[in-house]
Motif scaffolding. Structure first.
Motif, PDB file in Angstrom:
ATOM      1  N   ALA A 158       0.820  -1.218   0.000  1.00 37.64           N
ATOM      2  CA  ALA A 158       0.000   0.000   0.000  1.00 37.64           C
ATOM      3  C   ALA A 158       0.852   1.265   0.000  1.00 37.64           C
ATOM      4  O   ALA A 158       0.329   2.362  -0.155  1.00 37.64           O
ATOM      5  CB  ALA A 158      -0.940   0.011   1.201  1.00 37.64           C
ATOM      6  N   GLY A 159       2.161   1.130   0.201  1.00 38.09           N
ATOM      7  CA  GLY A 159       3.041   2.298   0.160  1.00 38.09           C
ATOM      8  C   GLY A 159       3.027   3.102   1.447  1.00 38.09           C
ATOM      9  O   GLY A 159       2.630   2.624   2.501  1.00 38.09           O
ATOM     10  N   GLY A 160       3.462   4.343   1.352  1.00 39.30           N
ATOM     11  CA  GLY A 160       3.501   5.227   2.507  1.00 39.30           C
ATOM     12  C   GLY A 160       4.740   5.003   3.366  1.00 39.30           C
ATOM     13  O   GLY A 160       5.719   4.373   2.954  1.00 39.30           O
ATOM     14  N   LEU A 161       4.683   5.506   4.590  1.00 41.59           N
ATOM     15  CA  LEU A 161       5.838   5.433   5.483  1.00 41.59           C
ATOM     16  C   LEU A 161       6.113   4.013   5.962  1.00 41.59           C
ATOM     17  O   LEU A 161       7.220   3.708   6.395  1.00 41.59           O
ATOM     18  CB  LEU A 161       5.612   6.354   6.683  1.00 41.59           C
ATOM     19  N   GLY A 162       5.111   3.163   5.876  1.00 43.53           N
ATOM     20  CA  GLY A 162       5.323   1.761   6.238  1.00 43.53           C
ATOM     21  C   GLY A 162       6.380   1.115   5.359  1.00 43.53           C
ATOM     22  O   GLY A 162       7.130   0.239   5.808  1.00 43.53           O
ATOM     23  N   LYS A 163       6.456   1.578   4.128  1.00 39.79           N
ATOM     24  CA  LYS A 163       7.469   1.071   3.196  1.00 39.79           C
ATOM     25  C   LYS A 163       8.871   1.389   3.711  1.00 39.79           C
ATOM     26  O   LYS A 163       9.780   0.556   3.628  1.00 39.79           O
ATOM     27  CB  LYS A 163       7.237   1.721   1.833  1.00 39.79           C
ATOM     28  N   ILE A 164       9.045   2.598   4.264  1.00 41.66           N
ATOM     29  CA  ILE A 164      10.330   3.001   4.830  1.00 41.66           C
ATOM     30  C   ILE A 164      10.644   2.171   6.078  1.00 41.66           C
ATOM     31  O   ILE A 164      11.769   1.687   6.260  1.00 41.66           O
ATOM     32  CB  ILE A 164      10.323   4.501   5.194  1.00 41.66           C
ATOM     33  N   ILE A 177      14.277   3.591  10.215  1.00 39.23           N
ATOM     34  CA  ILE A 177      13.266   3.341  11.254  1.00 39.23           C
ATOM     35  C   ILE A 177      12.967   4.624  12.022  1.00 39.23           C
ATOM     36  O   ILE A 177      11.805   4.962  12.278  1.00 39.23           O
ATOM     37  CB  ILE A 177      13.743   2.231  12.218  1.00 39.23           C
ATOM     38  N   ILE A 178      14.027   5.347  12.385  1.00 37.32           N
ATOM     39  CA  ILE A 178      13.846   6.587  13.151  1.00 37.32           C
ATOM     40  C   ILE A 178      13.082   7.626  12.337  1.00 37.32           C
ATOM     41  O   ILE A 178      12.108   8.223  12.826  1.00 37.32           O
ATOM     42  CB  ILE A 178      15.217   7.156  13.581  1.00 37.32           C
ATOM     43  N   TRP A 179      13.490   7.853  11.089  1.00 38.59           N
ATOM     44  CA  TRP A 179      12.835   8.875  10.281  1.00 38.59           C
ATOM     45  C   TRP A 179      11.414   8.460   9.896  1.00 38.59           C
ATOM     46  O   TRP A 179      10.521   9.314   9.828  1.00 38.59           O
ATOM     47  CB  TRP A 179      13.656   9.199   9.039  1.00 38.59           C
ATOM     48  N   GLY A 180      11.188   7.184   9.666  1.00 40.14           N
ATOM     49  CA  GLY A 180       9.830   6.721   9.396  1.00 40.14           C
ATOM     50  C   GLY A 180       8.914   6.977  10.572  1.00 40.14           C
ATOM     51  O   GLY A 180       7.769   7.421  10.418  1.00 40.14           O
ATOM     52  N   THR A 181       9.443   6.717  11.777  1.00 44.89           N
ATOM     53  CA  THR A 181       8.668   6.950  13.006  1.00 44.89           C
ATOM     54  C   THR A 181       8.417   8.440  13.221  1.00 44.89           C
ATOM     55  O   THR A 181       7.296   8.853  13.554  1.00 44.89           O
ATOM     56  CB  THR A 181       9.420   6.373  14.218  1.00 44.89           C
ATOM     57  N   ILE A 182       9.451   9.251  13.044  1.00 45.12           N
ATOM     58  CA  ILE A 182       9.315  10.702  13.236  1.00 45.12           C
ATOM     59  C   ILE A 182       8.258  11.284  12.301  1.00 45.12           C
ATOM     60  O   ILE A 182       7.413  12.094  12.708  1.00 45.12           O
ATOM     61  CB  ILE A 182      10.671  11.408  13.005  1.00 45.12           C
ATOM     62  N   LEU A 183       8.270  10.860  11.047  1.00 44.01           N
ATOM     63  CA  LEU A 183       7.314  11.400  10.076  1.00 44.01           C
ATOM     64  C   LEU A 183       5.888  10.930  10.362  1.00 44.01           C
ATOM     65  O   LEU A 183       4.932  11.672  10.129  1.00 44.01           O
ATOM     66  CB  LEU A 183       7.743  11.007   8.655  1.00 44.01           C
ATOM     67  N   CYS A 184       5.741   9.716  10.893  1.00 46.36           N
ATOM     68  CA  CYS A 184       4.411   9.250  11.312  1.00 46.36           C
ATOM     69  C   CYS A 184       3.879  10.102  12.462  1.00 46.36           C
ATOM     70  O   CYS A 184       2.713  10.511  12.469  1.00 46.36           O
ATOM     71  CB  CYS A 184       4.478   7.777  11.752  1.00 46.36           C
ATOM     72  N   VAL A 185       4.754  10.368  13.437  1.00 46.71           N
ATOM     73  CA  VAL A 185       4.376  11.208  14.577  1.00 46.71           C
ATOM     74  C   VAL A 185       4.033  12.616  14.101  1.00 46.71           C
ATOM     75  O   VAL A 185       3.085  13.240  14.607  1.00 46.71           O
ATOM     76  CB  VAL A 185       5.520  11.249  15.615  1.00 46.71           C
TER      77      VAL A 185
END
Length: 210
Positions: A158-164, A177-185
């Motif tokens: 489905a794409g998105g930050l989960g892909k990162i 992992i850190i940047w994916g989490t930060i952008l989700c937050v």
């Protein structure tokens, strides 16, 4: 860490905007669907309890299991991810929407009826403004839930930050992992800020009406 972002900003921001698009699309569809369902539930508290209980059971199903069940029907990608996310949101939205609407003082509704207000006018001009804090709370929960579960939807392409995040887990890349989490937050914080501004405007509007 910031050097990694600078080197991979195109990839990270592309995933961020894709994730934001998924969250916005899901939220829009979810709110419309929940509003339609709530309109029919306003007449029966018993029906409300039944529907909320059904959606609470759906909400308890692990997202991966629900994705897996629907892949044979709709395939991989957003065709499956978006309906599943919308389905999960119904419990959070309907529960909060109906709690707010049902907690409006009955005497206020009776007064409105006595003034000749129609059912539509009672809902839109009386119940909705008074129930807005509970409604906004439901939307806030739905945004947080959607932002998180949408990352899992990356497992079905489905794409998105989960892909990162998934890529970071596979390669043990801490920066991903850190940047994916930060952008989700960041998505959740932006949405929360906008909703708080909306709440303040509604509160001011209600005071002016009163």
């Amino acid at each position: 860490m910031f050097a990694y972002f600078a080197d991979h900003s195109d990839q990270l921001m592309s995933a961020f905007w894709e994730h934001l698009g998924i969250v916005f699309s899901v939220l829009l569809i979810s709110i419309i669907l929940a509003a339609v369902i709530c309109w029919f539930l306003l007449r029966s508290e018993r029906a409300t309890n039944i529907v909320v209980n059904i959606f609470s059971e759906v909400y308890s199903i692990p997202s991966l299991a629900l994705f897996a069940l629907l892949i044979p029907l709709w395939g991989l990608g957003n065709k499956t991810a978006i309906p599943v996310l919308v389905l999960y949101n119904q419990y959070l939205l309907i529960r909060n929407f109906m709690t707010g609407m049902q907690n409006v003082d009955k005497s206020i509704l009776e007064a409105g009826t006595g003034m000749g207000m129609s059912k539509w006018q009672l809902v839109t001009k009386v119940q909705l403004p008074l129930a807005m804090p509970s409604i906004v709370a439901g939307i806030r929960l739905a945004i947080i839930s959607t932002t998180g579960i949408a990352t899992i939807a990356a497992t079905i392409n489905a794409g998105g930050l989960g892909k990162i995040l998934l890529s970071g887990l596979r390669t043990m890349n801490t920066y991903k992992i850190i940047w994916g989490t930060i952008l989700c937050v960041l998505i959740a914080l932006l949405a929360d800020t906008l909703l708080r501004l909306l709440e303040k405007k509604i509160a001011v509007g209600n005071k002016q009406i009163n």
